[in-house]
Design a protein around this motif. Structure first.
Motif, PDB file in Angstrom:
ATOM      1  N   ASP A 119       1.624  -6.030  -3.137  1.00 21.85           N
ATOM      2  CA  ASP A 119       1.371  -4.726  -3.755  1.00 21.85           C
ATOM      3  C   ASP A 119       1.591  -3.531  -2.827  1.00 21.85           C
ATOM      4  O   ASP A 119       2.415  -2.668  -3.096  1.00 21.85           O
ATOM      5  CB  ASP A 119      -0.025  -4.672  -4.416  1.00 21.85           C
ATOM      6  CG  ASP A 119      -1.154  -5.120  -3.499  1.00 21.85           C
ATOM      7  OD1 ASP A 119      -0.880  -5.456  -2.324  1.00 21.85           O
ATOM      8  OD2 ASP A 119      -2.323  -5.129  -3.955  1.00 21.85           O
ATOM      9  N   ASP A 163       4.278  -5.137 -11.888  1.00 19.26           N
ATOM     10  CA  ASP A 163       2.868  -5.489 -12.042  1.00 19.26           C
ATOM     11  C   ASP A 163       2.035  -4.215 -12.193  1.00 19.26           C
ATOM     12  O   ASP A 163       1.519  -3.672 -11.216  1.00 19.26           O
ATOM     13  CB  ASP A 163       2.395  -6.302 -10.828  1.00 19.26           C
ATOM     14  CG  ASP A 163       0.947  -6.724 -10.982  1.00 19.26           C
ATOM     15  OD1 ASP A 163       0.297  -6.326 -11.973  1.00 19.26           O
ATOM     16  OD2 ASP A 163       0.448  -7.460 -10.107  1.00 19.26           O
ATOM     17  N   ARG A 172      -8.132   1.850  -6.582  1.00 22.23           N
ATOM     18  CA  ARG A 172      -9.320   1.191  -6.003  1.00 22.23           C
ATOM     19  C   ARG A 172      -9.282   1.231  -4.482  1.00 22.23           C
ATOM     20  O   ARG A 172     -10.247   1.623  -3.843  1.00 22.23           O
ATOM     21  CB  ARG A 172      -9.391  -0.261  -6.496  1.00 22.23           C
ATOM     22  CG  ARG A 172     -10.505  -1.075  -5.857  1.00 22.23           C
ATOM     23  CD  ARG A 172     -10.923  -2.231  -6.743  1.00 22.23           C
ATOM     24  NE  ARG A 172      -9.852  -3.181  -6.968  1.00 22.23           N
ATOM     25  CZ  ARG A 172      -9.641  -4.274  -6.215  1.00 22.23           C
ATOM     26  NH1 ARG A 172     -10.445  -4.523  -5.202  1.00 22.23           N
ATOM     27  NH2 ARG A 172      -8.659  -5.095  -6.496  1.00 22.23           N
ATOM     28  N   ARG A 176     -11.745   3.295  -2.088  1.00 17.85           N
ATOM     29  CA  ARG A 176     -12.632   2.482  -1.255  1.00 17.85           C
ATOM     30  C   ARG A 176     -12.545   2.891   0.209  1.00 17.85           C
ATOM     31  O   ARG A 176     -13.544   3.043   0.894  1.00 17.85           O
ATOM     32  CB  ARG A 176     -12.280   0.999  -1.379  1.00 17.85           C
ATOM     33  CG  ARG A 176     -13.207   0.143  -0.514  1.00 17.85           C
ATOM     34  CD  ARG A 176     -12.674  -1.246  -0.264  1.00 17.85           C
ATOM     35  NE  ARG A 176     -12.635  -2.052  -1.474  1.00 17.85           N
ATOM     36  CZ  ARG A 176     -12.093  -3.285  -1.502  1.00 17.85           C
ATOM     37  NH1 ARG A 176     -11.594  -3.805  -0.401  1.00 17.85           N
ATOM     38  NH2 ARG A 176     -12.069  -3.974  -2.618  1.00 17.85           N
TER      39      ARG A 176
HETATM   40  N1  CTP Z   1      -1.674  -9.005  -4.455  1.00 15.05           N
HETATM   41  C1  CTP Z   1      -0.526  -8.367  -4.893  1.00 15.05           C
HETATM   42  N2  CTP Z   1      -0.470  -7.854  -6.163  1.00 15.05           N
HETATM   43  C2  CTP Z   1      -1.532  -7.967  -7.005  1.00 15.05           C
HETATM   44  C3  CTP Z   1      -2.693  -8.614  -6.579  1.00 15.05           C
HETATM   45  C4  CTP Z   1      -2.745  -9.115  -5.293  1.00 15.05           C
HETATM   46  O1  CTP Z   1       0.431  -8.259  -4.139  1.00 15.05           O
HETATM   47  N3  CTP Z   1      -1.456  -7.458  -8.223  1.00 15.05           N
HETATM   48  C5  CTP Z   1      -1.724  -9.570  -3.086  1.00 15.05           C
HETATM   49  C6  CTP Z   1      -2.124  -8.584  -2.006  1.00 15.05           C
HETATM   50  O2  CTP Z   1      -1.391  -8.889  -0.840  1.00 15.05           O
HETATM   51  C7  CTP Z   1      -3.600  -8.869  -1.793  1.00 15.05           C
HETATM   52  C8  CTP Z   1      -3.666 -10.376  -2.035  1.00 15.05           C
HETATM   53  O3  CTP Z   1      -2.681 -10.622  -3.028  1.00 15.05           O
HETATM   54  O4  CTP Z   1      -4.013  -8.537  -0.497  1.00 15.05           O
HETATM   55  C9  CTP Z   1      -5.014 -10.862  -2.493  1.00 15.05           C
HETATM   56  O5  CTP Z   1      -5.423 -10.202  -3.658  1.00 15.05           O
HETATM   57  P1  CTP Z   1      -6.942  -9.896  -4.004  1.00 15.05           P
HETATM   58  O6  CTP Z   1      -7.789 -11.027  -3.580  1.00 15.05           O
HETATM   59  O7  CTP Z   1      -7.000  -9.443  -5.406  1.00 15.05           O
HETATM   60  O8  CTP Z   1      -7.240  -8.599  -3.154  1.00 15.05           O
HETATM   61  P2  CTP Z   1      -7.696  -8.302  -1.672  1.00 15.05           P
HETATM   62  O9  CTP Z   1      -6.577  -7.581  -1.020  1.00 15.05           O
HETATM   63  O10 CTP Z   1      -8.228  -9.510  -0.986  1.00 15.05           O
HETATM   64  O11 CTP Z   1      -8.789  -7.209  -1.933  1.00 15.05           O
HETATM   65  P3  CTP Z   1     -10.357  -7.276  -2.108  1.00 15.05           P
HETATM   66  O12 CTP Z   1     -10.849  -6.795  -0.792  1.00 15.05           O
HETATM   67  O13 CTP Z   1     -10.649  -6.325  -3.203  1.00 15.05           O
HETATM   68  O14 CTP Z   1     -10.724  -8.683  -2.435  1.00 15.05           O
END
Ligand code: CTP
Length: 413
Positions: A119, A163, A172, A176
């Protein structure tokens, strides 16, 4: 250990995504020590992730769950401090999307390509885990710099189109960390919103992202940003984000804070998502409400309950001049009898400030109110059917108003 297992199987293994981001943030903010290292770990393997996952789970005697469709698996492992660590293991992949808003199709790939499909740059770093090269930061796209400068940046132009849930993720993370969505990313985000890509995503995926936003420490910041960027309008048709709505939303968070501190039992079974939607959708036409309710899987009685509060609120507004009437606690009993907790809280948001104290007093009192007589006692005295219910309610109201004291109920029958 994971790196060591990688060496044993001859596979390159990396920790990626949010874990790396939070680790670097924690290192950079060591001085204030507020950020802790997370316990959810995403691991990417160049090679067969499932084979690797099985091997790791066996070595650690950990619970193993496989998601073959996505070439991923999860391991649940109890560490020395007795905390459950979740390790998600994926095969390095190039995800591609056949249709906007759908879940990705997966093709095997290398770590660099894997990171590029992610992302935002802040989430697109990896740290190598293999022994021998343990701890090497893989930063192909200047990600660390963005993290240091507080920028949310997409890595490729179609990111939001492929996406659209990333539109909500951008908000978010921005709110944050107090970061900023950088200008080009913001333009792409606005384009995707404008062109209706949020509407292409299933309600469930949107709902999950919204719920995550609401779990953040200061959700109002993100809600305001979503309002300004017209995201709210695109998520909930015919819902116009206005200053009045914003005030009500702010009030909702205040009111919720009050309930948490003073009337916590009323938060039982209440979902913040539903409360926020009560406020957000209060002026939305009923036709649209039906579509929205279906799209986001809202409870069957959501619309009916919302309408009921609106009706009661407008009745109360009309009674405002009749002080004698509205300042009796029994008045609130009459108005809210049969309300669910969610409705009681939403009504607190809508009530004029001058009535709020009385309303809270009522909620405190009714919560503990217990009659010292029951329907059976009335039956013995010759009351029948509906009379019993009416009499019990009459007694309750007298107790609420302080016209009788607890224990004096029997004198009234
Ligand atoms: N990711 C992505 N696109 C999305 C969801 C997730 O590329 N729509 C990738 C990102 O690299 C993200 C990883 O998958 O870091 C893990 O996703 P998630 O667990 O949802 O988020 P986190 O980055 O770990 O954030 P949080 O601290 O909110 O858990």
């Amino acid at each position: 250990l994971i790196g060591l297992y990688g060496n044993e199987l001859g596979l390159n293994v990396y920790v990626v995504g949010g874990f790396v981001r939070d680790l670097l943030l924690a290192i950079n903010s060591k001085s204030n020590g507020t950020k802790s290292i997370p316990y959810d770990i995403d691991v990417v393997v160049e090679g067969d992730g499932l084979l690797f996952g099985k091997y790791v789970a066996k070595q650690l005697r950990a619970k193993y769950i496989e998601h073959p469709k996505f070439h991923t698996c999860s391991i649940f492992y109890r560490n020395g401090e007795n905390k459950i660590i979740r390790i998600d293991i994926a095969t390095a992949r190039t995800e591609y999307y056949e249709e906007a808003g759908e879940l990705p199709k997966v093709e095997l790939s290398t770590i660099k390509k894997d990171l590029y499909r992610r992302d935002f740059s802040i989430n697109a770093m990896a740290i190598k885990l293999n022994s021998g090269s343990f701890g090497i930061l893989m930063d192909f796209f200047n990600c660390k710099k963005d993290l240091e400068e507080g920028k949310i940046r997409i890595l490729y132009p179609l990111s939001f189109i492929e996406d659209p849930t990333r539109i909500l993720r951008a908000i978010r993370f921005e709110q944050r960390f107090g970061f900023e969505i950088e200008p080009n990313t913001l333009t792409k985000l606005e384009e995707a919103v404008e062109k209706g890509y949020l509407e292409k995503v299933t309600g469930m995926r949107i709902r999950e992202e919204l719920e995550k936003i609401l779990e953040e420490p200061e959700p109002m910041k993100a809600v305001k940003r979503m309002g300004k960027l017209k995201i709210i309008f695109h998520l909930f048709e015919k819902t116009y984000y206005s200053p009045t709505l914003e005030k009500d939303l702010e009030k909702l968070f205040d009111v919720k804070g009050y309930f948490k501190a003073n009337l916590p039992s009323y938060l039982n079974k209440v979902r913040l998502f539903h409360l926020v939607l009560d406020v957000l959708l209060q002026y939305t036409p009923e036709e649209s409400l039906k579509k929205i309710s279906e799209r986001y899987g809202l409870p069957k009685d959501f619309i009916k309950n919302l309408m009921q509060v609106k009706k009661v609120y407008s009745e109360i507004s009309k009674d405002l001049n009749d002080k004698e009437k509205i300042l009796k606690l029994s008045y609130f009993y009459e108005k809210t009898n049969g309300f669910q907790n969610e409705q009681l809280i939403f009504l607190a948001v809508k009530l004029p400030e001058e009535l709020l104290e009385k309303y809270y007093e009522y909620l405190r009192k009714i919560e503990k109110l217990k009659l010292s007589i029951t329907g059976k006692d009335l039956l013995k005295k010759g009351y029948e059917g509906v009379q019993i219910k009416a009499k019990l309610e009459e007694i309750k109201k007298k107790l609420l108003n302080g016209e009788i004291q607890p224990g004096e109920e029997k004198n009234l029958i």
